[in-house]
Design a protein around this motif. Structure first.
Motif, PDB file in Angstrom:
ATOM      1  N   MET A   1      16.797  66.052  49.206  1.00 50.17           N
ATOM      2  CA  MET A   1      17.641  66.157  48.008  1.00 50.17           C
ATOM      3  C   MET A   1      18.822  65.208  48.110  1.00 50.17           C
ATOM      4  N   GLY A   2      19.128  64.547  47.046  1.00 48.95           N
ATOM      5  CA  GLY A   2      20.285  63.677  47.053  1.00 48.95           C
ATOM      6  C   GLY A   2      20.274  62.802  45.821  1.00 48.95           C
ATOM      7  N   VAL A   3      21.423  62.169  45.581  1.00 55.19           N
ATOM      8  CA  VAL A   3      21.542  61.277  44.435  1.00 55.19           C
ATOM      9  C   VAL A   3      21.535  59.854  44.962  1.00 55.19           C
ATOM     10  N   LEU A   4      20.758  58.992  44.324  1.00 55.97           N
ATOM     11  CA  LEU A   4      20.712  57.584  44.706  1.00 55.97           C
ATOM     12  C   LEU A   4      21.190  56.739  43.528  1.00 55.97           C
ATOM     13  N   VAL A   5      22.137  55.852  43.804  1.00 55.82           N
ATOM     14  CA  VAL A   5      22.661  55.001  42.734  1.00 55.82           C
ATOM     15  C   VAL A   5      22.232  53.562  42.989  1.00 55.82           C
ATOM     16  N   TYR A   6      21.646  52.935  41.991  1.00 56.61           N
ATOM     17  CA  TYR A   6      21.334  51.510  42.108  1.00 56.61           C
ATOM     18  C   TYR A   6      22.600  50.739  41.741  1.00 56.61           C
ATOM     19  N   ILE A   7      23.098  49.971  42.698  1.00 56.59           N
ATOM     20  CA  ILE A   7      24.361  49.272  42.492  1.00 56.59           C
ATOM     21  C   ILE A   7      24.084  47.797  42.241  1.00 56.59           C
ATOM     22  N   GLU A   8      24.255  47.430  40.994  1.00 61.57           N
ATOM     23  CA  GLU A   8      23.888  46.088  40.560  1.00 61.57           C
ATOM     24  C   GLU A   8      24.959  45.075  40.955  1.00 61.57           C
ATOM     25  N   SER A   9      24.507  43.966  41.481  1.00 64.45           N
ATOM     26  CA  SER A   9      25.472  42.926  41.822  1.00 64.45           C
ATOM     27  C   SER A   9      25.006  41.589  41.280  1.00 64.45           C
ATOM     28  N   GLU A  10      25.948  40.677  41.189  1.00 64.07           N
ATOM     29  CA  GLU A  10      25.608  39.336  40.752  1.00 64.07           C
ATOM     30  C   GLU A  10      26.467  38.381  41.554  1.00 64.07           C
ATOM     31  N   GLU A  11      25.862  37.435  42.186  1.00 63.34           N
ATOM     32  CA  GLU A  11      26.592  36.460  42.988  1.00 63.34           C
ATOM     33  C   GLU A  11      27.585  37.130  43.934  1.00 63.34           C
ATOM     34  N   ASN A  12      27.075  38.088  44.684  1.00 66.38           N
ATOM     35  CA  ASN A  12      27.869  38.773  45.712  1.00 66.38           C
ATOM     36  C   ASN A  12      29.046  39.573  45.159  1.00 66.38           C
TER      37      ASN A  12
ATOM     38  N   LYS B   1      16.410  36.864  43.319  1.00 65.86           N
ATOM     39  CA  LYS B   1      16.467  36.934  41.860  1.00 65.86           C
ATOM     40  C   LYS B   1      15.936  38.282  41.413  1.00 65.86           C
ATOM     41  N   PHE B   2      16.503  38.810  40.356  1.00 64.82           N
ATOM     42  CA  PHE B   2      16.072  40.104  39.859  1.00 64.82           C
ATOM     43  C   PHE B   2      14.613  40.050  39.405  1.00 64.82           C
ATOM     44  N   SER B   3      13.834  41.019  39.860  1.00 62.16           N
ATOM     45  CA  SER B   3      12.462  41.163  39.390  1.00 62.16           C
ATOM     46  C   SER B   3      12.238  42.657  39.220  1.00 62.16           C
ATOM     47  N   SER B   4      11.888  43.084  38.030  1.00 62.55           N
ATOM     48  CA  SER B   4      11.803  44.536  37.816  1.00 62.55           C
ATOM     49  C   SER B   4      10.705  45.124  38.694  1.00 62.55           C
ATOM     50  N   LYS B   5       9.666  44.341  38.947  1.00 66.34           N
ATOM     51  CA  LYS B   5       8.563  44.855  39.756  1.00 66.34           C
ATOM     52  C   LYS B   5       8.989  45.027  41.221  1.00 66.34           C
ATOM     53  N   LYS B   6       9.551  43.963  41.790  1.00 62.73           N
ATOM     54  CA  LYS B   6       9.954  44.034  43.205  1.00 62.73           C
ATOM     55  C   LYS B   6      11.060  45.060  43.409  1.00 62.73           C
ATOM     56  N   TYR B   7      12.043  45.019  42.541  1.00 69.47           N
ATOM     57  CA  TYR B   7      13.164  45.944  42.683  1.00 69.47           C
ATOM     58  C   TYR B   7      12.698  47.394  42.503  1.00 69.47           C
ATOM     59  N   SER B   8      11.815  47.637  41.548  1.00 69.13           N
ATOM     60  CA  SER B   8      11.443  49.034  41.332  1.00 69.13           C
ATOM     61  C   SER B   8      10.576  49.551  42.480  1.00 69.13           C
ATOM     62  N   HIS B   9       9.751  48.674  43.053  1.00 69.58           N
ATOM     63  CA  HIS B   9       8.969  49.125  44.207  1.00 69.58           C
ATOM     64  C   HIS B   9       9.862  49.401  45.419  1.00 69.58           C
ATOM     65  N   ALA B  10      10.866  48.540  45.608  1.00 71.60           N
ATOM     66  CA  ALA B  10      11.793  48.764  46.720  1.00 71.60           C
ATOM     67  C   ALA B  10      12.561  50.071  46.507  1.00 71.60           C
ATOM     68  N   LEU B  11      13.017  50.270  45.274  1.00 72.57           N
ATOM     69  CA  LEU B  11      13.730  51.516  44.963  1.00 72.57           C
ATOM     70  C   LEU B  11      12.846  52.733  45.236  1.00 72.57           C
ATOM     71  N   ALA B  12      11.591  52.619  44.829  1.00 73.85           N
ATOM     72  CA  ALA B  12      10.670  53.745  45.027  1.00 73.85           C
ATOM     73  C   ALA B  12      10.546  54.085  46.509  1.00 73.85           C
ATOM     74  N   GLU B  13      10.555  53.048  47.347  1.00 73.57           N
ATOM     75  CA  GLU B  13      10.471  53.300  48.793  1.00 73.57           C
ATOM     76  C   GLU B  13      11.721  53.992  49.311  1.00 73.57           C
ATOM     77  N   VAL B  14      12.879  53.518  48.839  1.00 67.95           N
ATOM     78  CA  VAL B  14      14.132  54.129  49.284  1.00 67.95           C
ATOM     79  C   VAL B  14      14.201  55.587  48.811  1.00 67.95           C
ATOM     80  N   ILE B  15      13.759  55.831  47.582  1.00 62.23           N
ATOM     81  CA  ILE B  15      13.758  57.198  47.038  1.00 62.23           C
ATOM     82  C   ILE B  15      12.966  58.119  47.962  1.00 62.23           C
ATOM     83  N   LYS B  16      11.843  57.609  48.424  1.00 64.21           N
ATOM     84  CA  LYS B  16      10.990  58.400  49.304  1.00 64.21           C
ATOM     85  C   LYS B  16      11.681  58.657  50.639  1.00 64.21           C
ATOM     86  N   SER B  17      12.198  57.582  51.221  1.00 65.54           N
ATOM     87  CA  SER B  17      12.767  57.757  52.558  1.00 65.54           C
ATOM     88  C   SER B  17      14.042  58.595  52.517  1.00 65.54           C
TER      89      SER B  17
END
Ligand SMILES: Cc1cc2nc3c(=O)[nH]c(=O)nc-3n(C[C@H](O)[C@H](O)[C@H](O)COP(=O)(O)OP(=O)(O)OC[C@H]3O[C@@H](n4cnc5c(N)ncnc54)[C@H](O)[C@@H]3O)c2cc1C
Lengths: 316, 248
Positions: free
Chosen positions: A1-12, A67-83
């Motif tokens: 259980m927990g809350v995960l926030v996707y923290i968007e950044s641009e150029e550091n 570079k932002f990619s909805s596919k790569k980012y969402s798969h990575a997020l899905a992994e973090v959500i699981k772990s």
């Protein structure tokens, strides 16, 4: 259980909306009695996130995510959500975050609600308030059990500081194969975008022609504002499409929206209604915008705007 | 090439928004329905691709029988075939699942959805479909070229555009810019007559359970009266914005 926030950044650098999403995540975690983690892609600044209450900051540093990619980012997020065993994911309402949220809910088979304003009214059942009918109404929406994804509407919650000495952990997601690649990003430099702006200066057909936008840009400059326009103005090519705001254009939820020579048609108002304070400048006292605005000036824009710029500059 | 355009049946932009049944349901009484504007840009693009890409265009809506009026309009605009999946569309997830199921039986090379609908504004359906089918996805799409199996897309991003390339199958979220407002096709008499002959298939729904439900609607509180400032007293306006509203 927990809350995960996707923290968007641009150029550091983080965007204001990212801090807002984290503030929201922190408040939600407190209400649920769980911890909040923030996920960051390729951004070295973890200190500023401590200010907004993250218990843990998870960093992914990998050129594959440059570079932002909805596919790569969402798969990575899905992994973090699981772990992390996250039960709620918080995103902002930026173009990329909404893109990502929808994709993520598809691959994780979870419930997703966007345009959320405010912390859930209740946790069990899980009920959030969101805008609908282009800001003409709100809905209290129940999200079923399981993973839940929430996009927080910009400027609806605000940035709330609450220091937490976060731990920092790095994460290496599996490589996702994708035949999708970014070739080019074209960006206007120097100008403030509507989505990021605290103040938006918007003008309509009352300006008579594209040659008269100099004073609009000058007012925007003086205030540090973004420029926007009504639909017919962009349809006629006086201004670029990216400036078209309203029900069929961009939504605006700035702190201050200044409408100049815009009549206030229902479709226009629908898109800008969630801005906090609205000012209208129009020569016609009967213009419907006066019913939707907080402050108004009945007057000729060609006289009022130059004088307003002058006075604002005098005060600086 | 096979193109699917997903169409949402939405209240006309000037509709009065009211709720019934203890504020739990939208009051559709007297409301005119239209093709969701973002979908219409996508439909026009698809009709153009009939020529440029020898495409076959199917329009689909998930909804009850009342949605057939706009499907006929889509056929009059130039789609070849219409499909209605018969159920109440109450939640983006179940709508996307219904569309996914349909796309499992027919392979589409390109699926076009509006970036978001103007009723619930969720912007969920295109991404959900892409995620569920594991197709490539580009939303806020303002330009699209497909040659053989390669697509080049432009996406509007904050402060600019991003150009990307990918293989089909592909899902896009369409919006103004993909075609211009002046490009939208207004059906002519011939189109309307032809539309009557075109197939409109009604499919049984899988009746997938929803993941979200609207419990209660309410409208924003009434606004207080506007404060007027005379054009020769602009200092007062600045004072109000600075000290009362605290926004500058
Ligand atoms: C399906 C649909 C979707 C739509 N979506 C949108 C949308 O997303 N966004 C949008 O903006 N519109 C939208 N519209 C269009 C909308 O209905 C209006 O036509 C439009 O907003 C009007 O733009 P405007 O206020 O600039 O022009 P007008 O309505 O022509 O108003 C011009 C105003 O300028 C004032 N004026 C004139 N001269 C001066 C002067 N010298 N000084 C000060 N004021 C002056 C006039 O009094 C008038 O009020 C949509 C319409 C439809 C049918």
């Amino acid at each position: 259980m927990g809350v995960l926030v996707y923290i968007e950044s641009e150029e550091n650098k983080y965007k204001k909306t990212a801090y807002e999403a984290l503030s929201y995540g922190k408040a939600l975690a407190d209400k649920m009695g769980v911890k909040v983690s923030g996920l960051v892609f390729n951004c070295s600044d973890t200190d500023s996130l401590k200010k907004y209450g993250a218990d843990k900051i998870i960093t992914i540093d990998n050129s594959d995510f440059e570079k932002f990619s909805s596919k790569k980012y969402s798969h990575a997020l899905a992994e973090v959500i699981k772990s992390e065993n996250s039960s709620v994911v918080i995103l902002s309402s930026s173009a990329d975050s909404k893109f990502l949220g929808a994709h993520l809910s598809g691959i994780t088979d979870s419930s997703y609600v966007s345009n959320v304003v405010g912390i859930p009214e209740s946790i069990s059942p899980f009920v959030v308030k969101r805008t609908c009918f282009t800001n003409k109404a709100f809905s209290s929406t129940e999200m079923i059990d399981g993973l839940r994804i929430i996009s927080v509407s910009s400027n609806s919650f605000g940035m709330i500081e609450s220091f937490n000495d976060s731990t920092v952990e790095s994460f290496s997601p599996e490589k996702v194969n994708s035949n999708q690649r970014t070739i080019k990003i074209e960006k206007e430099t120097g100008s403030i975008t509507i989505a990021d702006a605290d103040i938006v200066v918007s003008a309509g057909r009352g300006l008579k022609g594209p040659e008269n936008w100099e004073m609009i840009e000058s007012l925007a400059d003086t205030l540090g504002a973004a420029t926007a326009c009504s639909k017919p103005v962009s349809d006629m090519g006086w201004r670029p499409h990216s400036e078209h705001v309203g029900q069929t254009g961009k939504p605006v939820s700035s702190n201050l929206y200044i409408a100049i020579g815009i009549s206030g048609a229902i479709q226009h108002l629908a898109g800008i209604n969630s801005s906090k304070v609205k000012v209208v400048i129009n020569s016609d006292p009967e213009a419907p915008f006066f019913k939707a605005a907080d402050y108004g000036v009945v007057g000729d824009a060609f006289e009022v705007i130059p004088e307003l710029i002058e006075k604002l500059k005098d005060r600086k | 090439m096979n193109i699917l355009v997903c169409i949402s049946n939405v209240p006309d932009t000037t509709s009065k928004i009211n709720f019934i049944e203890n504020d739990s349901k939208f009051d559709s009484n007297g409301v005119q329905y239209i093709i969701n504007p973002n979908d219409e840009f996508g439909l026009t693009k698809a009709v153009w691709m009939k020529e440029s890409n020898a495409a076959n265009v199917t329009v689909l809506t998930v909804g009850d029988q009342s949605a057939e009026t706009i499907l006929r309009k889509c056929l009059a605009i130039g789609a070849d075939k219409a499909v209605r999946i018969d159920c109440d569309a109450n939640d983006a997830y179940s709508v996307a699942k219904e569309i996914e199921a349909h796309c499992q039986s027919i392979n589409y090379d390109l699926i076009i959805c509006g970036r978001e609908s103007i009723d619930y504004n969720g912007g969920l359906v295109p991404g959900l479909i892409a995620g569920l089918l594991n197709y490539n996805f580009v939303t806020n799409c303002v330009s699209l070229e497909i040659t053989d199996s390669k697509a080049t897309c432009a996406r509007e991003i904050s402060g600019g555009t991003e150009i990307s390339e990918c293989e089909i199958p592909l899902v896009i979220g369409s919006q103004k810019g993909l075609v211009e407002e002046s490009d939208l096709i207004i059906p002519n008499m011939r189109g309307i007559m032809m539309a009557r002959q075109k197939p409109l298939e009604v499919l049984e729904a899988k009746n997938i359970s929803a993941k979200t439900s609207d419990k209660k609607f309410h409208k924003p509180e009434a606004k207080s009266e506007v404060k007027l400032v005379k054009p020769d007293e602009l200092d007062k306006l600045i004072d109000l914005l600075e000290n009362e509203a605290k926004v500058i």
